[in-house]
Design an enzyme around this catalytic site. Structure first.
Site, PDB file in Angstrom:
ATOM      1  N   TYR A 174     -69.583  13.771  38.807  1.00 47.09           N
ATOM      2  CA  TYR A 174     -69.808  13.584  37.386  1.00 47.09           C
ATOM      3  C   TYR A 174     -70.476  11.574  37.747  1.00 47.09           C
ATOM      4  O   TYR A 174     -70.115  11.078  36.726  1.00 47.09           O
ATOM      5  CB  TYR A 174     -68.228  13.225  36.933  1.00 47.09           C
ATOM      6  CG  TYR A 174     -67.968  14.046  36.086  1.00 47.09           C
ATOM      7  CD1 TYR A 174     -67.979  15.419  37.016  1.00 47.09           C
ATOM      8  CD2 TYR A 174     -68.117  13.495  34.446  1.00 47.09           C
ATOM      9  CE1 TYR A 174     -67.589  16.501  35.410  1.00 47.09           C
ATOM     10  CE2 TYR A 174     -67.589  15.298  34.009  1.00 47.09           C
ATOM     11  CZ  TYR A 174     -67.188  16.441  34.291  1.00 47.09           C
ATOM     12  OH  TYR A 174     -67.087  17.541  33.488  1.00 47.09           O
ATOM     13  N   LYS A 192     -60.942  20.283  47.856  1.00 51.17           N
ATOM     14  CA  LYS A 192     -61.461  21.423  49.085  1.00 51.17           C
ATOM     15  C   LYS A 192     -62.326  21.066  50.288  1.00 51.17           C
ATOM     16  O   LYS A 192     -63.023  21.132  50.959  1.00 51.17           O
ATOM     17  CB  LYS A 192     -62.470  21.794  48.131  1.00 51.17           C
ATOM     18  CG  LYS A 192     -63.614  23.653  48.713  1.00 51.17           C
ATOM     19  CD  LYS A 192     -62.548  24.853  48.722  1.00 51.17           C
ATOM     20  CE  LYS A 192     -63.321  25.312  49.563  1.00 51.17           C
ATOM     21  NZ  LYS A 192     -62.225  26.579  49.525  1.00 51.17           N
ATOM     22  N   ASP A 230     -59.274  26.511  44.954  1.00 52.04           N
ATOM     23  CA  ASP A 230     -59.417  27.874  44.848  1.00 52.04           C
ATOM     24  C   ASP A 230     -58.386  28.409  44.758  1.00 52.04           C
ATOM     25  O   ASP A 230     -57.398  29.129  44.442  1.00 52.04           O
ATOM     26  CB  ASP A 230     -60.152  28.630  46.004  1.00 52.04           C
ATOM     27  CG  ASP A 230     -59.614  27.994  47.170  1.00 52.04           C
ATOM     28  OD1 ASP A 230     -59.930  27.096  47.766  1.00 52.04           O
ATOM     29  OD2 ASP A 230     -60.743  28.448  47.927  1.00 52.04           O
ATOM     30  N   ASP A 279     -61.247  17.875  35.964  1.00 44.46           N
ATOM     31  CA  ASP A 279     -61.970  18.666  34.578  1.00 44.46           C
ATOM     32  C   ASP A 279     -61.444  20.185  34.710  1.00 44.46           C
ATOM     33  O   ASP A 279     -61.322  20.408  33.363  1.00 44.46           O
ATOM     34  CB  ASP A 279     -63.304  18.230  34.902  1.00 44.46           C
ATOM     35  CG  ASP A 279     -63.728  18.545  32.654  1.00 44.46           C
ATOM     36  OD1 ASP A 279     -63.758  18.003  32.345  1.00 44.46           O
ATOM     37  OD2 ASP A 279     -65.347  19.353  33.629  1.00 44.46           O
TER      38      ASP A 279
END
Ligand code: NAD
Length: 359
Positions: A124, A191, A225, A249
């Site tokens: 972002y 992740k 995930d 987000d």
């Protein structure tokens, strides 16, 4: 003495929901001197920008703002006026509490999660290179030479910076929030198994901060995930979630969905000294001026603001009044009725009246 606070009504449905929230705050008895500041699509003709400097100055001066949603106009050089406000004021922490209120249609009954999203780094950060441009081709060549990996020549590139300092301050914010609000656990989400040098760094920096809170607040890690699945199976297993910008987000919208959607999801953005409170939802232009949409998210954002101001009693009282009105299912907007075409649905301002009456 009345406390001066910047009020940005916003555009689209912004003025309707922010007026509702302002009236509710005033009705708690907390003395606030609202300084109205303009921003959004409606002020471009007047100022040549959707984000006038005077508005930023007002927030810098008052340190606290309540902000209605702002439409991001196409073709003004702004990706998003909201992102620009966060950047200009270095509002690095985005707070999104997601709590079920009895009477709101949702799949779960007792969700009480808080999402803390890093607001300034990650994909972002806005460092992007357009496909086909000479600088993009140059960058691809340099990355290939340095990494010995192949990138398709027709690629666009977005850069993902994640720093130790940026991570430490967001994790510290999450832990301090947990201590202050008597929460038990912070879960860092990333992740790291795939992106070792960015998401891996996020975990490493988070662990260092977590050590300072050992014995007081539990710390755990989850892969993004895995937590998406775990949250929809058992949201009660989590408490405060701390995430880099992009995962934050996405996950905050997922969590808003767990508790009944955009109409009831409040938010806040914090910097070192400045705080801006706003609903998660946007300006819903198709409903502009209809006095129809749900003011709850904006009123609950004002509840967070009162808490931040140290007005604990008023904050708790206003939240209780909102919860009561929603639970009664009578004086609520169309989206909170079992049937969205229910003719007994009330308007935005009537729902605010009901909340004020329940105070
Ligand atoms: P949106 O949140 O404005 O609307 C999506 C849908 O959600 C609406 O059609 C409406 O059905 C529903 N909705 C939203 N708020 C509601 C409420 N209070 N009560 C009942 N229903 C509600 O999202 P969008 O359509 O993607 O964005 C519209 C504009 O808002 C865009 O310009 C976008 O950039 C901007 N936006 C601003 C903010 C902000 O100010 N923080 C956040 C998101 C989007």
């Amino acid at each position: 003495m009345a406390r001066k606070i910047t009020l940005i009504p916003g555009d689209g449905i912004g003025p309707e929901v922010s007026t509702a929230a302002r009236r509710c705050v005033d009705a708690t008895g907390v003395k606030i001197d609202w300084e109205i500041a303009e921003a959004g699509a409606d002020v471009i003709a007047k100022y040549g920008t959707p984000l006038p400097e005077a508005t930023l100055e007002s927030i810098r001066r008052n340190k606290v703002a309540l902000k209605g949603p702002l439409t991001t106009p196409i073709g003004t050089g702004f990706r998003s006026v909201n992102v620009a406000i966060r950047k200009e004021l270095d509002l690095y922490a985005c707070l999104r509490p997601c709590k079920t209120y009895q009477g709101v249609r949702s799949r779960f009954e007792s969700v009480d999660l808080v999402v803390v999203r890093e607001n300034t780094e990650d994909l972002y950060a806005g460092i992007e290179f357009e496909e086909g441009k000479p600088e993009t081709r140059k960058l691809i060549g340099e990355i290939e030479a340095l990494s010995k990996k192949k990138i398709n020549p027709d690629s666009g590139i977005s850069i993902k910076p994640i720093s130790i300092s940026g991570t430490k301050r967001i994790i510290k914010y999450a832990f301090d929030y947990a201590v202050k609000h008597k929460r038990k656990k912070v879960t860092a989400v990333s992740k790291a198994n795939i992106m070792k040098f960015t998401d891996g760094l996020f975990y490493a920096a988070a662990r260092e901060v977590a050590r300072e809170y050992e014995g007081r607040i539990e710390y755990e890690e989850r892969l993004i995930d895995a937590i998406c699945m775990q949250l929809v199976q058992n949201p009660g297993g989590f408490d405060v979630l701390a995430l880099p910008n992009l995962y934050g987000d996405i996950l905050s919208d997922l969590c808003a969905g767990l508790v009944g959607g955009l109409g009831v999801a409040p938010g806040a953005n914090f910097g070192k000294e400045i705080a801006v409170f706003e609903a998660i939802h946007g300006s819903a232009p198709k409903y502009t001026g209809q006095n129809k949409v749900n003011p709850t998210a904006m009123i609950l954002s004002a509840v967070l603001m009162l808490d931040h101001l140290g007005e604990k009693e008023a904050s708790a009282k206003l939240e209780k009044a909102v919860a009561k009105v929603i639970a009664e299912k009578k004086s609520v907007t169309y989206d909170l009725k079992a049937d969205r075409n229910d003719p007994t649905a009330v308007s935005t301002s009537q729902m605010a009246d009901a909340v004020i009456a329940a105070l």
